[in-house]
Design a protein around this motif. Sequence first.
Motif, short mmCIF file in Angstrom:
data_model
loop_
_atom_site.label_atom_id
_atom_site.label_comp_id
_atom_site.label_asym_id
_atom_site.label_seq_id
_atom_site.Cartn_x
_atom_site.Cartn_y
_atom_site.Cartn_z
N ASP A 192 -0.31 31.10 13.93
CA ASP A 192 0.83 30.54 14.65
C ASP A 192 1.39 29.36 13.87
N SER B 55 3.68 27.34 14.71
CA SER B 55 4.04 26.20 15.54
C SER B 55 3.00 25.09 15.47
N GLY B 56 1.72 25.46 15.43
CA GLY B 56 0.67 24.46 15.36
C GLY B 56 0.62 23.76 14.02
N ARG C 181 6.46 22.61 20.09
CA ARG C 181 5.37 23.51 19.68
C ARG C 181 5.27 24.71 20.63
N ASP C 182 5.32 24.45 21.93
CA ASP C 182 5.16 25.53 22.89
C ASP C 182 6.36 26.48 22.89
N SER D 276 6.01 28.60 19.69
CA SER D 276 4.88 29.52 19.82
C SER D 276 5.23 30.69 20.73
N ASN D 277 5.81 30.39 21.90
CA ASN D 277 6.19 31.47 22.82
C ASN D 277 7.25 32.37 22.23
N TYR E 110 5.59 34.76 19.62
CA TYR E 110 4.83 35.84 20.22
C TYR E 110 5.76 36.85 20.90
#
Length: 786
Positions: A586, A588-589, A604-605, A608-609, A612
């Motif tokens: 990922d 984003s991290g 970040r969230d 990440s979403n 995915y």
Amino acid sequence: MSFYTKKTWMLLPMVALLIVATLSLSIPAGNVYADGAKIGIQSEMGYQGKIKHEKWNPLKLTLTSDRDISGDVVVQIQNYNGFGYQTSYVQQVDLPKDTPKELVIGIPGAVLNKDNNQILFYEGSYTKGKQVPFATGKNYVQASPYQGALMAVLSNDPDTMNFMNVLNGKGSSVNVFPLKDANVPTDAMLLNGLDVIVMNNYASDTLSEPQQKAITDWVNGGGTLVLAGGAGYAKTAAPFADISPVAANGTATVNSLDELEKLGGKPLKLDGPFTISTAKAVEGAQIGIAADGQPLFASKAYGQGSVQYAAYDLAMEPVSSWAGHPDAWASVLRNNLPMMNSQNGMYYNSLMDNLNYVLEYFPSLKMPSFTLLLWMLIIYAVVVAPLLYYILKKADKREWAWFLIPIIAVIASASVYAVGSSDKTRELAHTINLIELNGQGDAVKSTASAFFTPRSGNYALEFGENTYLKTGQSRNSFGGTAENKSFVRVGQESTTLELRDMSQWSLAKVWVDHQGTEEMGRLAMDLKLDAKGGLNGKITNDTINDLTEVVLVVGGSAYKLGDIKKGEAAAIPQDPKQIIKFTGGDLSGMLYPYSQNDPKQRERDILSNYGYSKGMVNKDAYILGWSKDHLTNYTLKGAEVDSDQLNFWIQPVEMDWGLNGEINIPYGFLSPEISQVNSPMFGVYPHGVEMGQGSLIAEFPLISDGQVKYSELSIKGTKFNNNVTMEIWNSKKSEWEPVTDANNVHTINQNPEQYIVGNRIRFMITAKDQTNFMMPELSVKGEATQ
């Protein structure tokens, strides 16, 4: 009989009357049926009963009344199996006596049954009118989301494209159905559930102008339109000439279709001269394959969607029933047909649903200062205990403590409440916008917003025209969930959302979709690879906003470009400290590491979403950035709601390959595209592909601009686990060749042209059992010939 017994019997009628009166007052007006009107109802959900998950699907209702009556039709949907919240979609209708009246309402796709939805009719309006029960028909909708591809066909031959049903198997699912003129909506959002619309040898000018515009807007928003017909192409494409990839100029006949035969992988013998339309590709179009110098397939991006051209009548034999026809069109529509069970990890929840918890990171609503509350507690303890005792003892009035202590406690409590509620006295909003740029100046904007209610009661929010809304579960100030009722009415000039029975200090969630695209600008790219495969160039911000923390992701690396103001540019960094190389996982991290205060938790969230949901992997190429400008506004009582906004901008990368002399494209820049899946379980994630027993077919796209003579094709990542094998398609031999290299790299430098079909390299990966793996990468070398 005693006195008490007699008295009890005398009181019973009075008690009964009191109970009846009380119950009658407690029954909502909406449950009292109006006398006289008898209304029948028929319903049809989606297209041929099929709907798409989290897409907007048409619900067609046919109502017939035995007398003239007007009122509101309310489609009430209870979410999460009856728990949490309900959304009602409202539409006003006039019903003349004994005259069937049709109306269409957009409904978000979900599992629908008699336990979680109902259709109601209120005479006058749902707020004040009486509910009229339906005399005949079902007052609910029943449907389940369809996971495969929905392909609607407008053609003189209703069996056109039926050959695509051959692709249906354990892993792929395509539903092809004829679409009648009358069922083409005039609202683009109601086409949202369709993946592809095929027009073949069809007089498309029989569609009304609003219907034609709806189809064009649907393409603009991400749909795929196929225009075909051979000799009948001109009448098919006439209303869509502005978005077509070609300009037709006549017809011709051919005696063979060699390139189509290679694309389908099966022998194709024509019985005689075969008619095709002749055309010239317009600017920005890409030619797929040709026949006798004429484009047989061509495509052009339009907004977020695309328009595909086919030069022949798709229903004409012998090509229509040719065994290779399904595989050929699976390749043509490789990016437009969703794979069954391939929901990219997000089948049960859409991307916006998965941002639900991010909306609760409300920047304007903050916890009161712990230090301040601690000092208030210390001061209260000091005042109530030693200080008050000392003063009262000194004044010899210790009995006053009986009323002074409660008074001080009330004052202290009021002070604590004032401190804690200082930022919770007015309506506020926290809004997240996803801006998906298409590189041509337009973007699809998706919005999720949380609305904060400072007081309990009802709230009426107004959104702009052509807006579709879905609401989410409310959350109160104590961290729990609360039932809420919301009513959505889509009007010609605005969409109204009424939130009923909201509790104090609660958040109401709303998801906002818009028709088509908006003019948002673009990120202009000047990206080139040097002879050693190094990336250089610049990115220019031609969007409508200044952007912060812009990142270019390409070739398995993330280049940090920093902040780019509107109209300014940033060069591709060469400093290794500004470049993140990643082979999986990922991103984003890596861009926004976790920290104690975590100021980048939202960014970040969201990334990440998004990754995915879209099945993004390290080989995808895109640019992302952020802004906090107000891009979505809604009003309450005519005044704009104060809003914290965070906007996520993303755009696919377009490379300028610089076709001049030697070409050297390293691994990671040419990403494979999956065209077919034959597996009961399949998903693409940032960490790779997960697949059950079965196979997938994918293709590496090669350079589409100009002419290139390739000298070497090298595929890296061919050594999988013991469950997985790989094969490459030899178009010259029309057979699959096993890839057996043990060194993880398969290099072809002898006649690489035999592996190229339709300017693509096709390969197949087969799994003996459930497994996961990373998709292979391609590197090419060659020379531009023009």
